[in-house]
Scaffold this motif. Structure first.
Motif, PDB file in Angstrom:
ATOM      1  N   LYS A  52       4.749   7.573  -2.441  1.00  0.00           N
ATOM      2  CA  LYS A  52       3.972   6.342  -2.370  1.00  0.00           C
ATOM      3  C   LYS A  52       2.612   6.590  -3.026  1.00  0.00           C
ATOM      4  O   LYS A  52       1.840   7.429  -2.546  1.00  0.00           O
ATOM      5  CB  LYS A  52       3.790   5.911  -0.907  1.00  0.00           C
ATOM      6  CG  LYS A  52       5.104   5.571  -0.210  1.00  0.00           C
ATOM      7  CD  LYS A  52       4.851   5.147   1.237  1.00  0.00           C
ATOM      8  CE  LYS A  52       6.159   4.803   1.936  1.00  0.00           C
ATOM      9  NZ  LYS A  52       6.790   3.591   1.365  1.00  0.00           N
ATOM     10  N   GLU A  71      -0.608   6.916  -1.059  1.00  0.00           N
ATOM     11  CA  GLU A  71      -0.770   8.044  -0.152  1.00  0.00           C
ATOM     12  C   GLU A  71      -0.975   9.380  -0.850  1.00  0.00           C
ATOM     13  O   GLU A  71      -1.439  10.342  -0.230  1.00  0.00           O
ATOM     14  CB  GLU A  71       0.455   8.147   0.763  1.00  0.00           C
ATOM     15  CG  GLU A  71       0.639   6.947   1.676  1.00  0.00           C
ATOM     16  CD  GLU A  71       1.857   7.091   2.564  1.00  0.00           C
ATOM     17  OE1 GLU A  71       2.529   8.143   2.495  1.00  0.00           O
ATOM     18  OE2 GLU A  71       2.143   6.153   3.328  1.00  0.00           O
ATOM     19  N   CYS A  72      -0.592   9.458  -2.111  1.00  0.00           N
ATOM     20  CA  CYS A  72      -0.722  10.740  -2.798  1.00  0.00           C
ATOM     21  C   CYS A  72      -0.841  10.512  -4.300  1.00  0.00           C
ATOM     22  O   CYS A  72      -0.529   9.437  -4.823  1.00  0.00           O
ATOM     23  CB  CYS A  72       0.480  11.639  -2.506  1.00  0.00           C
ATOM     24  SG  CYS A  72       2.029  11.120  -3.297  1.00  0.00           S
ATOM     25  N   GLU A  93       3.421  -0.348  -4.647  1.00  0.00           N
ATOM     26  CA  GLU A  93       2.473  -0.709  -3.594  1.00  0.00           C
ATOM     27  C   GLU A  93       1.329  -1.546  -4.164  1.00  0.00           C
ATOM     28  O   GLU A  93       0.174  -1.366  -3.814  1.00  0.00           O
ATOM     29  CB  GLU A  93       1.937   0.556  -2.924  1.00  0.00           C
ATOM     30  CG  GLU A  93       3.016   1.323  -2.179  1.00  0.00           C
ATOM     31  CD  GLU A  93       2.473   2.507  -1.414  1.00  0.00           C
ATOM     32  OE1 GLU A  93       2.509   2.480  -0.179  1.00  0.00           O
ATOM     33  OE2 GLU A  93       2.002   3.454  -2.065  1.00  0.00           O
ATOM     34  N   ARG A 104      -1.857  -0.105  -8.056  1.00  0.00           N
ATOM     35  CA  ARG A 104      -1.455   1.276  -7.782  1.00  0.00           C
ATOM     36  C   ARG A 104      -0.270   1.715  -8.633  1.00  0.00           C
ATOM     37  O   ARG A 104       0.247   2.820  -8.442  1.00  0.00           O
ATOM     38  CB  ARG A 104      -1.118   1.434  -6.297  1.00  0.00           C
ATOM     39  CG  ARG A 104      -2.325   1.274  -5.372  1.00  0.00           C
ATOM     40  CD  ARG A 104      -1.993   1.750  -3.976  1.00  0.00           C
ATOM     41  NE  ARG A 104      -3.160   1.687  -3.110  1.00  0.00           N
ATOM     42  CZ  ARG A 104      -3.408   0.721  -2.234  1.00  0.00           C
ATOM     43  NH1 ARG A 104      -2.551  -0.285  -2.124  1.00  0.00           N
ATOM     44  NH2 ARG A 104      -4.486   0.743  -1.469  1.00  0.00           N
ATOM     45  N   TYR A 126      11.486  10.467   1.950  1.00  0.00           N
ATOM     46  CA  TYR A 126      10.052  10.212   1.847  1.00  0.00           C
ATOM     47  C   TYR A 126       9.333  11.182   2.775  1.00  0.00           C
ATOM     48  O   TYR A 126       9.606  11.190   3.985  1.00  0.00           O
ATOM     49  CB  TYR A 126       9.748   8.755   2.218  1.00  0.00           C
ATOM     50  CG  TYR A 126       8.353   8.509   2.732  1.00  0.00           C
ATOM     51  CD1 TYR A 126       7.236   8.755   1.932  1.00  0.00           C
ATOM     52  CD2 TYR A 126       8.142   8.040   4.027  1.00  0.00           C
ATOM     53  CE1 TYR A 126       5.953   8.544   2.423  1.00  0.00           C
ATOM     54  CE2 TYR A 126       6.868   7.816   4.523  1.00  0.00           C
ATOM     55  CZ  TYR A 126       5.781   8.074   3.722  1.00  0.00           C
ATOM     56  OH  TYR A 126       4.510   7.884   4.201  1.00  0.00           O
ATOM     57  N   GLY A 186       3.291  13.749   4.485  1.00  0.00           N
ATOM     58  CA  GLY A 186       2.562  14.084   3.275  1.00  0.00           C
ATOM     59  C   GLY A 186       3.411  14.919   2.334  1.00  0.00           C
ATOM     60  O   GLY A 186       4.384  15.557   2.741  1.00  0.00           O
TER      61      GLY A 186
END
Length: 260
Positions: free
Chosen positions: A19, A22-23, A41, A45, A250, A254
């Motif tokens: 995602k 998130e990273c 997203e 992004r 996923y 993290g």
């Protein structure tokens, strides 16, 4: 496919799902996976053409493309398709409402999905919320792991469905219950049956107790892949024995989850 002898190889996962909110998706280059799927997203992004090309030079890359979103609408503004490198594969989905405007959410899904499949007949088709439409559109079906997955996959194969079945699941390579709930408790709590079973206003992380903790713990096994790498690997083997072809994980704690 996985390469190397790292711990994550014991899971049997085929794809890392990342995602961009998130990273840094460039970190896909560090992962022991030959294939990566990047979630949509929001337009802001979406990874740049240059970054996608960099990734595609080393990996097979899939990018979620919501058929109702401006830029990916095959019956309207489809300008974002031109920013995807030719070697990047789309994943056609209806699009999560959180990333769509009111106008985009009001657009009909079925004709757009059909038009997108005419554009690329081999693309994965996301089934979340539009299972019958996605199945009617045909092509590889990109499903979320759920408590009915075993039954659904078995039924599809028994009915003669021969297309690829790809399964997506948040993954936690730990058997520590607190770590599991902190990572995926919020995710599973949003699934309809879980939401209805949870006590009102119950916490959904490791602070959950009693009935709430029992519900969340059970749901984490239904809707996600959790446990030691060996336990995750056993579940992946069971799913593949039923007829799932590809499993995309996923990393819910993290991206470092998949570096071990």
């Amino acid at each position: 496919m996985l390469t190397g002898e790292r711990t994550v190889s014991k899971t049997g996962l085929d794809v890392a799902a990342l995602k961009p909110a998130e990273c840094d998706v460039r970190r896909a280059l560090e992962l022991p996976f030959d294939t990566v799927a990047i979630d949509y997203e929001g337009r802001e992004r979406l990874p740049s053409t240059e970054l996608l090309s960099e990734l595609a030079a080393e990996k097979r890359v899939f990018v979620t493309t919501p058929v109702r979103a401006d830029g990916f609408d095959p019956l309207g503004d489809d300008s974002l398709y031109d920013t995807l490198p030719a070697e990047v594969d789309p994943v056609f989905v209806a699009g999560h409402p959180a990333y769509l405007t009111d106008a985009e959410r009001s657009r009909a899904i079925a004709p757009r999905l059909g038009a997108a499949r005419e554009r690329n007949a081999d693309a994965w088709v996301g089934t979340e919320g539009i299972e019958r439409v996605a199945l009617a559109a045909g092509g590889p079906q990109y499903e979320l792991l759920s408590r009915t997955t075993d039954r659904d996959v078995r039924a599809l194969r028994a009915a003669g469905f021969e297309e690829t079945i790809v399964l997506y699941a948040p993954t936690v390579c730990s058997d520590d219950e607190d770590e599991i709930l902190d990572a995926v408790g919020g995710y599973v709590s949003r699934r309809g049956p879980v939401r209805r079973a949870l006590p009102e206003d119950a916490p959904t992380d490791s602070s959950a107790t009693g009935r709430a903790r029992e519900v969340l713990s059970k749901a984490s096994r239904d809707y996600t892949l959790v446990g030691t790498p060996e336990e995750v690997g056993q579940r992946v083997r069971e799913l593949k024995a039923l007829g799932v072809d590809v499993v995309a994980g996923y990393p819910a704690r993290g991206v470092d989850e998949f570096l071990d």
